[in-house]
Motif scaffolding. Sequence first.
Motif, PDB file in Angstrom:
ATOM      1  N   ALA A 139       5.884   5.923  11.876  1.00 27.77           N
ATOM      2  CA  ALA A 139       6.089   5.718  10.140  1.00 27.77           C
ATOM      3  C   ALA A 139       8.012   5.511  10.426  1.00 27.77           C
ATOM      4  O   ALA A 139       8.466   6.182  10.221  1.00 27.77           O
ATOM      5  CB  ALA A 139       4.948   6.076   9.141  1.00 27.77           C
ATOM      6  N   LYS A 140       8.218   4.312   9.624  1.00 23.71           N
ATOM      7  CA  LYS A 140       9.540   3.842   9.251  1.00 23.71           C
ATOM      8  C   LYS A 140       9.138   3.790   7.295  1.00 23.71           C
ATOM      9  O   LYS A 140      11.047   4.416   6.669  1.00 23.71           O
ATOM     10  CB  LYS A 140       9.925   2.439   9.266  1.00 23.71           C
ATOM     11  CG  LYS A 140       9.620   1.848  10.978  1.00 23.71           C
ATOM     12  CD  LYS A 140       9.752   1.025  11.707  1.00 23.71           C
ATOM     13  CE  LYS A 140       9.277   0.761  12.469  1.00 23.71           C
ATOM     14  NZ  LYS A 140       9.669  -0.729  13.228  1.00 23.71           N
ATOM     15  N   HIS A 141       8.602   4.203   7.014  1.00 27.15           N
ATOM     16  CA  HIS A 141       8.418   4.582   5.346  1.00 27.15           C
ATOM     17  C   HIS A 141       7.959   5.708   4.581  1.00 27.15           C
ATOM     18  O   HIS A 141       6.678   5.278   4.446  1.00 27.15           O
ATOM     19  CB  HIS A 141       8.266   3.012   4.997  1.00 27.15           C
ATOM     20  CG  HIS A 141       8.304   1.427   5.324  1.00 27.15           C
ATOM     21  ND1 HIS A 141      10.169   0.990   5.526  1.00 27.15           N
ATOM     22  CD2 HIS A 141       7.924   0.598   5.948  1.00 27.15           C
ATOM     23  CE1 HIS A 141      10.213   0.065   6.256  1.00 27.15           C
ATOM     24  NE2 HIS A 141       8.991  -0.075   6.254  1.00 27.15           N
ATOM     25  N   VAL A 142       8.876   6.620   4.767  1.00 31.31           N
ATOM     26  CA  VAL A 142       7.893   7.761   4.963  1.00 31.31           C
ATOM     27  C   VAL A 142       9.242   8.303   3.916  1.00 31.31           C
ATOM     28  O   VAL A 142      10.419   8.921   3.914  1.00 31.31           O
ATOM     29  CB  VAL A 142       8.415   8.382   6.046  1.00 31.31           C
ATOM     30  CG1 VAL A 142       7.460   9.745   5.166  1.00 31.31           C
ATOM     31  CG2 VAL A 142       7.160   7.631   7.040  1.00 31.31           C
ATOM     32  N   THR A 191       4.702   2.437   1.564  1.00 34.76           N
ATOM     33  CA  THR A 191       4.577   3.516   2.088  1.00 34.76           C
ATOM     34  C   THR A 191       4.401   4.882   1.777  1.00 34.76           C
ATOM     35  O   THR A 191       2.847   4.841   1.856  1.00 34.76           O
ATOM     36  CB  THR A 191       6.398   3.299   0.845  1.00 34.76           C
ATOM     37  OG1 THR A 191       7.247   2.776   0.265  1.00 34.76           O
ATOM     38  CG2 THR A 191       7.140   5.039   0.429  1.00 34.76           C
ATOM     39  N   ILE A 192       4.418   5.847   2.418  1.00 34.27           N
ATOM     40  CA  ILE A 192       3.982   6.986   2.453  1.00 34.27           C
ATOM     41  C   ILE A 192       4.310   7.831   2.044  1.00 34.27           C
ATOM     42  O   ILE A 192       5.553   7.817   2.347  1.00 34.27           O
ATOM     43  CB  ILE A 192       3.490   7.306   4.279  1.00 34.27           C
ATOM     44  CG1 ILE A 192       3.050   6.417   5.180  1.00 34.27           C
ATOM     45  CG2 ILE A 192       3.290   9.095   4.113  1.00 34.27           C
ATOM     46  CD1 ILE A 192       2.831   6.914   6.706  1.00 34.27           C
ATOM     47  N   VAL A 193       4.560   8.335   0.819  1.00 34.10           N
ATOM     48  CA  VAL A 193       4.854   9.390   0.104  1.00 34.10           C
ATOM     49  C   VAL A 193       3.831  10.450   1.056  1.00 34.10           C
ATOM     50  O   VAL A 193       2.829  10.868  -0.235  1.00 34.10           O
ATOM     51  CB  VAL A 193       4.508   9.377  -1.116  1.00 34.10           C
ATOM     52  CG1 VAL A 193       5.718  10.212  -2.477  1.00 34.10           C
ATOM     53  CG2 VAL A 193       5.300   7.343  -1.426  1.00 34.10           C
ATOM     54  N   THR A 194       4.169  11.933   0.789  1.00 33.44           N
ATOM     55  CA  THR A 194       4.034  12.971   1.630  1.00 33.44           C
ATOM     56  C   THR A 194       4.652  14.674   1.241  1.00 33.44           C
ATOM     57  O   THR A 194       5.523  14.717   0.540  1.00 33.44           O
ATOM     58  CB  THR A 194       3.631  12.963   3.393  1.00 33.44           C
ATOM     59  OG1 THR A 194       2.981  14.461   3.605  1.00 33.44           O
ATOM     60  CG2 THR A 194       5.202  13.190   4.228  1.00 33.44           C
ATOM     61  N   VAL A 229       0.852  -0.658  -0.147  1.00 33.19           N
ATOM     62  CA  VAL A 229      -0.050  -0.269  -0.507  1.00 33.19           C
ATOM     63  C   VAL A 229       1.078   1.379  -0.463  1.00 33.19           C
ATOM     64  O   VAL A 229       1.950   1.295   0.910  1.00 33.19           O
ATOM     65  CB  VAL A 229      -1.082  -0.040   1.393  1.00 33.19           C
ATOM     66  CG1 VAL A 229      -1.958   1.527   0.966  1.00 33.19           C
ATOM     67  CG2 VAL A 229      -1.903  -1.304   1.144  1.00 33.19           C
ATOM     68  N   THR A 230       0.923   2.255  -0.818  1.00 36.64           N
ATOM     69  CA  THR A 230       1.182   3.309  -0.734  1.00 36.64           C
ATOM     70  C   THR A 230       0.373   4.791  -0.610  1.00 36.64           C
ATOM     71  O   THR A 230      -0.773   4.587  -1.295  1.00 36.64           O
ATOM     72  CB  THR A 230       1.655   3.993  -2.495  1.00 36.64           C
ATOM     73  OG1 THR A 230       3.153   3.136  -1.956  1.00 36.64           O
ATOM     74  CG2 THR A 230       2.843   5.125  -2.357  1.00 36.64           C
ATOM     75  N   PHE A 231       0.281   5.449   0.396  1.00 33.03           N
ATOM     76  CA  PHE A 231      -0.304   6.679   0.712  1.00 33.03           C
ATOM     77  C   PHE A 231       0.204   7.244  -0.177  1.00 33.03           C
ATOM     78  O   PHE A 231       1.509   7.824   0.267  1.00 33.03           O
ATOM     79  CB  PHE A 231      -0.262   6.188   1.961  1.00 33.03           C
ATOM     80  CG  PHE A 231      -1.294   5.668   2.436  1.00 33.03           C
ATOM     81  CD1 PHE A 231      -2.340   5.332   2.744  1.00 33.03           C
ATOM     82  CD2 PHE A 231      -0.489   5.345   3.223  1.00 33.03           C
ATOM     83  CE1 PHE A 231      -2.946   4.875   3.387  1.00 33.03           C
ATOM     84  CE2 PHE A 231      -1.155   3.607   3.968  1.00 33.03           C
ATOM     85  CZ  PHE A 231      -2.785   3.273   4.470  1.00 33.03           C
ATOM     86  N   LEU A 232      -0.461   8.163  -0.520  1.00 39.04           N
ATOM     87  CA  LEU A 232      -0.027  10.050  -1.417  1.00 39.04           C
ATOM     88  C   LEU A 232      -0.650  10.907   0.104  1.00 39.04           C
ATOM     89  O   LEU A 232      -1.515  11.036   0.234  1.00 39.04           O
ATOM     90  CB  LEU A 232      -0.336   9.816  -2.404  1.00 39.04           C
ATOM     91  CG  LEU A 232       0.266   9.329  -3.365  1.00 39.04           C
ATOM     92  CD1 LEU A 232      -0.017   9.161  -4.969  1.00 39.04           C
ATOM     93  CD2 LEU A 232       2.078   9.153  -3.693  1.00 39.04           C
ATOM     94  N   THR A 233       0.261  11.619   0.582  1.00 40.83           N
ATOM     95  CA  THR A 233      -0.760  12.631   1.638  1.00 40.83           C
ATOM     96  C   THR A 233       0.120  13.986   1.637  1.00 40.83           C
ATOM     97  O   THR A 233       0.503  14.385   0.571  1.00 40.83           O
ATOM     98  CB  THR A 233      -0.264  12.425   2.801  1.00 40.83           C
ATOM     99  OG1 THR A 233       1.095  12.766   3.633  1.00 40.83           O
ATOM    100  CG2 THR A 233      -0.440  11.177   3.327  1.00 40.83           C
ATOM    101  N   GLY A 234      -1.097  14.432   1.647  1.00 41.18           N
ATOM    102  CA  GLY A 234      -1.441  16.129   1.541  1.00 41.18           C
ATOM    103  C   GLY A 234      -1.197  17.488   3.211  1.00 41.18           C
ATOM    104  O   GLY A 234      -1.631  16.500   3.953  1.00 41.18           O
TER     105      GLY A 234
END
Length: 242
Positions: free
Chosen positions: A118-121, A103-106, A23-28
């Motif tokens: 979170a470890k994968h940011v 991963t979280i991509v913010t 799961v990849t989260f794209l956050t704003g």
Amino acid sequence: MSEKNEAEKIEELKGLIENANYVTFLTGAGVSVPSGIPDYRSKGGLYKRQKYEFPPEYMLSHDNLIKHPDIFHQFVVENMYFPDAEPNIIHTKMAEISNEKGTIVTQNVDKLHTKAGAKHVVEFHGNLYDNIHCLTCGKEFDYKEYIKDYRHHEDDGIIRPGTTVLYGEGINPDNIENAVAAIENADLIVVVGTSFKVYPFAGLLSYKNANTKLVAVNKENLDLDSSVLAITDDATNVFEKL
């Protein structure tokens, strides 16, 4: 067949997360609003305020940092630093999921994803707290020192606030590479709390695999195509139920 209501869509998202391999989260900015940090483009957001001499995009530019360091510093300190803000349920639930498989991509520069564990940011636009340094000599400073003064009095240099990408600057190539990898690896992408209007961040979806499921969680409709599971709801409400 009747259209699903928001509660049914949240249940569908829950199932998608449980069954996903990555799961990849794209956050704003919307993700951090429940933590007390204003967003940028909503009605009461940072970019709608008229109290400053220049438009916000210029206030947060490299050009303004160099030409008007006093104005830049005042704007950043008054509007960008929220060191006492704590992660909310969105941050903590994303940390739990991404630590297991993703991963979280913010776009956010507040470090709340990391603060939530979170470890994968991938901090696509950097952050305000790491590598605060003098542009003349490179000496590093704590954010508390920067908040008090933008000048390095030993050499009269300008102190730059962290790794944050300013208007007029390029994205760190490592951040681009890591973000693209997160998109390519995902079989589920969840976009949360972003208008998805800022490039190159919004262009990351072009690296999505054809069979990857896309979900958007946002208070306002993002006008994405019909293949997207669009949950038009407060993200706090959604993540409390996951």
